[in-house]
Design a protein around this motif. Sequence first.
Motif, mmCIF file in Angstrom:
data_model
loop_
_atom_site.group_PDB
_atom_site.id
_atom_site.type_symbol
_atom_site.label_atom_id
_atom_site.label_comp_id
_atom_site.label_asym_id
_atom_site.label_seq_id
_atom_site.Cartn_x
_atom_site.Cartn_y
_atom_site.Cartn_z
ATOM 1 N N ASP A 76 0.824 -1.205 0.000
ATOM 2 C CA ASP A 76 0.000 0.000 0.000
ATOM 3 C C ASP A 76 0.861 1.258 0.000
ATOM 4 O OD1 ASP A 76 -2.203 -1.612 -0.008
ATOM 5 O OD2 ASP A 76 -2.779 -1.225 2.067
ATOM 6 N N LEU A 77 1.969 1.222 0.734
ATOM 7 C CA LEU A 77 2.878 2.372 0.756
ATOM 8 C C LEU A 77 3.481 2.609 -0.623
ATOM 9 C CD1 LEU A 77 4.394 4.596 2.248
ATOM 10 C CD2 LEU A 77 6.092 2.869 2.914
ATOM 11 N N ILE A 78 3.900 1.550 -1.284
ATOM 12 C CA ILE A 78 4.453 1.677 -2.634
ATOM 13 C C ILE A 78 3.430 2.309 -3.572
ATOM 14 C CG2 ILE A 78 5.165 0.360 -4.674
ATOM 15 C CD1 ILE A 78 6.555 -1.601 -2.685
ATOM 16 N N GLU A 79 2.197 1.846 -3.507
ATOM 17 C CA GLU A 79 1.140 2.404 -4.357
ATOM 18 C C GLU A 79 0.951 3.896 -4.092
ATOM 19 O OE1 GLU A 79 -3.636 1.813 -5.157
ATOM 20 O OE2 GLU A 79 -2.513 0.169 -4.254
ATOM 21 N N ALA A 80 0.930 4.278 -2.820
ATOM 22 C CA ALA A 80 0.778 5.694 -2.465
ATOM 23 C C ALA A 80 1.976 6.508 -2.930
ATOM 24 C CB ALA A 80 0.583 5.841 -0.959
ATOM 25 N N LEU A 81 3.171 5.943 -2.787
ATOM 26 C CA LEU A 81 4.388 6.651 -3.189
ATOM 27 C C LEU A 81 4.457 6.829 -4.705
ATOM 28 C CD1 LEU A 81 6.967 5.010 -0.771
ATOM 29 C CD2 LEU A 81 6.075 7.348 -0.663
ATOM 30 N N GLU A 82 3.990 5.834 -5.445
ATOM 31 C CA GLU A 82 3.997 5.942 -6.906
ATOM 32 C C GLU A 82 3.054 7.049 -7.383
ATOM 33 O OE1 GLU A 82 5.196 1.430 -8.294
ATOM 34 O OE2 GLU A 82 3.070 1.881 -8.010
ATOM 35 N N THR A 83 2.015 7.302 -6.613
ATOM 36 C CA THR A 83 1.037 8.319 -6.969
ATOM 37 C C THR A 83 1.448 9.711 -6.496
ATOM 38 O OG1 THR A 83 -0.702 6.662 -6.805
ATOM 39 C CG2 THR A 83 -1.412 8.948 -6.800
ATOM 40 N N ASN A 84 1.864 9.799 -5.228
ATOM 41 C CA ASN A 84 2.158 11.102 -4.614
ATOM 42 C C ASN A 84 3.398 11.028 -3.733
ATOM 43 O OD1 ASN A 84 -0.314 12.571 -5.445
ATOM 44 N ND2 ASN A 84 -1.322 11.029 -4.210
ATOM 45 N N GLY A 85 4.499 10.538 -4.261
ATOM 46 C CA GLY A 85 5.703 10.247 -3.502
ATOM 47 C C GLY A 85 6.115 11.208 -2.417
ATOM 48 N N ALA A 86 6.572 12.397 -2.790
ATOM 49 C CA ALA A 86 7.106 13.339 -1.813
ATOM 50 C C ALA A 86 6.052 13.769 -0.801
ATOM 51 C CB ALA A 86 7.683 14.558 -2.528
ATOM 52 N N ALA A 114 3.979 13.705 4.672
ATOM 53 C CA ALA A 114 2.831 13.561 5.570
ATOM 54 C C ALA A 114 3.070 12.477 6.621
ATOM 55 C CB ALA A 114 1.573 13.250 4.766
ATOM 56 N N LEU A 115 3.685 11.367 6.222
ATOM 57 C CA LEU A 115 3.958 10.293 7.174
ATOM 58 C C LEU A 115 5.039 10.684 8.179
ATOM 59 C CD1 LEU A 115 3.811 7.205 4.806
ATOM 60 C CD2 LEU A 115 2.282 7.654 6.733
ATOM 61 N N VAL A 116 6.134 11.246 7.688
ATOM 62 C CA VAL A 116 7.248 11.605 8.571
ATOM 63 C C VAL A 116 6.838 12.717 9.536
ATOM 64 C CG1 VAL A 116 9.579 12.587 8.621
ATOM 65 C CG2 VAL A 116 9.021 10.791 6.990
ATOM 66 N N SER A 117 6.032 13.659 9.081
ATOM 67 C CA SER A 117 5.585 14.748 9.952
ATOM 68 C C SER A 117 4.397 14.334 10.822
ATOM 69 C CB SER A 117 5.210 15.972 9.125
ATOM 70 O OG SER A 117 4.057 15.705 8.346
ATOM 71 N N ARG A 118 3.938 13.100 10.636
ATOM 72 C CA ARG A 118 2.827 12.519 11.401
ATOM 73 C C ARG A 118 1.491 13.204 11.109
ATOM 74 N NH1 ARG A 118 3.330 7.968 12.262
ATOM 75 N NH2 ARG A 118 2.249 7.827 14.226
ATOM 76 N N LYS A 119 1.393 13.842 9.941
ATOM 77 C CA LYS A 119 0.110 14.406 9.515
ATOM 78 C C LYS A 119 -0.793 13.329 8.931
ATOM 79 C CE LYS A 119 1.849 19.030 8.827
ATOM 80 N NZ LYS A 119 2.185 20.097 7.894
ATOM 81 N N LEU A 120 -0.210 12.215 8.541
ATOM 82 C CA LEU A 120 -0.940 11.059 8.039
ATOM 83 C C LEU A 120 -0.517 9.855 8.875
ATOM 84 C CD1 LEU A 120 -2.783 9.722 5.887
ATOM 85 C CD2 LEU A 120 -0.727 9.356 4.521
ATOM 86 N N LYS A 121 -1.510 9.148 9.417
ATOM 87 C CA LYS A 121 -1.235 7.992 10.269
ATOM 88 C C LYS A 121 -2.105 6.819 9.827
ATOM 89 C CE LYS A 121 -0.378 10.903 14.285
ATOM 90 N NZ LYS A 121 -0.681 11.117 15.696
ATOM 91 N N LEU A 122 -1.727 5.637 10.254
ATOM 92 C CA LEU A 122 -2.552 4.466 9.945
ATOM 93 C C LEU A 122 -3.947 4.610 10.552
ATOM 94 C CD1 LEU A 122 -0.131 1.422 10.270
ATOM 95 C CD2 LEU A 122 -1.133 2.373 8.214
ATOM 96 N N SER A 123 -4.062 5.338 11.660
ATOM 97 C CA SER A 123 -5.383 5.546 12.262
ATOM 98 C C SER A 123 -6.303 6.321 11.319
ATOM 99 C CB SER A 123 -5.262 6.269 13.604
ATOM 100 O OG SER A 123 -4.645 7.522 13.440
ATOM 101 N N ASP A 124 -5.735 7.140 10.439
ATOM 102 C CA ASP A 124 -6.541 7.835 9.436
ATOM 103 C C ASP A 124 -7.212 6.835 8.512
ATOM 104 O OD1 ASP A 124 -5.720 10.302 10.462
ATOM 105 O OD2 ASP A 124 -3.990 10.376 9.109
ATOM 106 N N ILE A 125 -6.520 5.766 8.209
ATOM 107 C CA ILE A 125 -7.076 4.711 7.360
ATOM 108 C C ILE A 125 -8.260 4.058 8.062
ATOM 109 C CG2 ILE A 125 -6.603 2.470 6.275
ATOM 110 C CD1 ILE A 125 -3.666 3.522 5.940
ATOM 111 N N SER A 126 -8.151 3.868 9.383
ATOM 112 C CA SER A 126 -9.251 3.273 10.144
ATOM 113 C C SER A 126 -10.518 4.113 10.019
ATOM 114 C CB SER A 126 -8.869 3.148 11.618
ATOM 115 O OG SER A 126 -7.788 2.284 11.784
ATOM 116 N N LYS A 127 -10.370 5.426 10.064
ATOM 117 C CA LYS A 127 -11.524 6.313 9.928
ATOM 118 C C LYS A 127 -12.180 6.136 8.562
ATOM 119 C CE LYS A 127 -9.360 9.672 12.941
ATOM 120 N NZ LYS A 127 -8.618 10.932 12.998
ATOM 121 N N ILE A 128 -11.364 5.996 7.543
ATOM 122 C CA ILE A 128 -11.878 5.809 6.188
ATOM 123 C C ILE A 128 -12.628 4.480 6.092
ATOM 124 C CG2 ILE A 128 -11.213 5.465 3.770
ATOM 125 C CD1 ILE A 128 -8.824 7.398 4.375
#
Length: 75
Positions: free
Chosen positions: A41-51, A56-70
């Motif tokens: 899933d990370l590879i797919e996301a990186l291929e679409t919107n890499g940087a 977002a992940l390193v700055s903790r603006k995006l977390k796996l818990s966000d996926i749970s909400k979705i």
Amino acid sequence: MKNPEWRPRLSIEITQEQYSKLQKLIPWGLKGSLFSAIIDDLIEALETNGAMVISALVSRKLKLSDISKIVKDID
């Protein structure tokens, strides 16, 4: 010729606390399957919107818990 027995490995340093929690929370034998799914899933996301994804992940603006909400919204 490629070595058919060679398998790539990902080795990263984690804290003792992270290790202990993962050992406690992930049932034996499922760690490989779980992290393989996360990596796909990370590879797919990186291929679409890499940087943007990395930032977002390193700055903790995006977390796996966000996926749970979705997922809850989908159910």
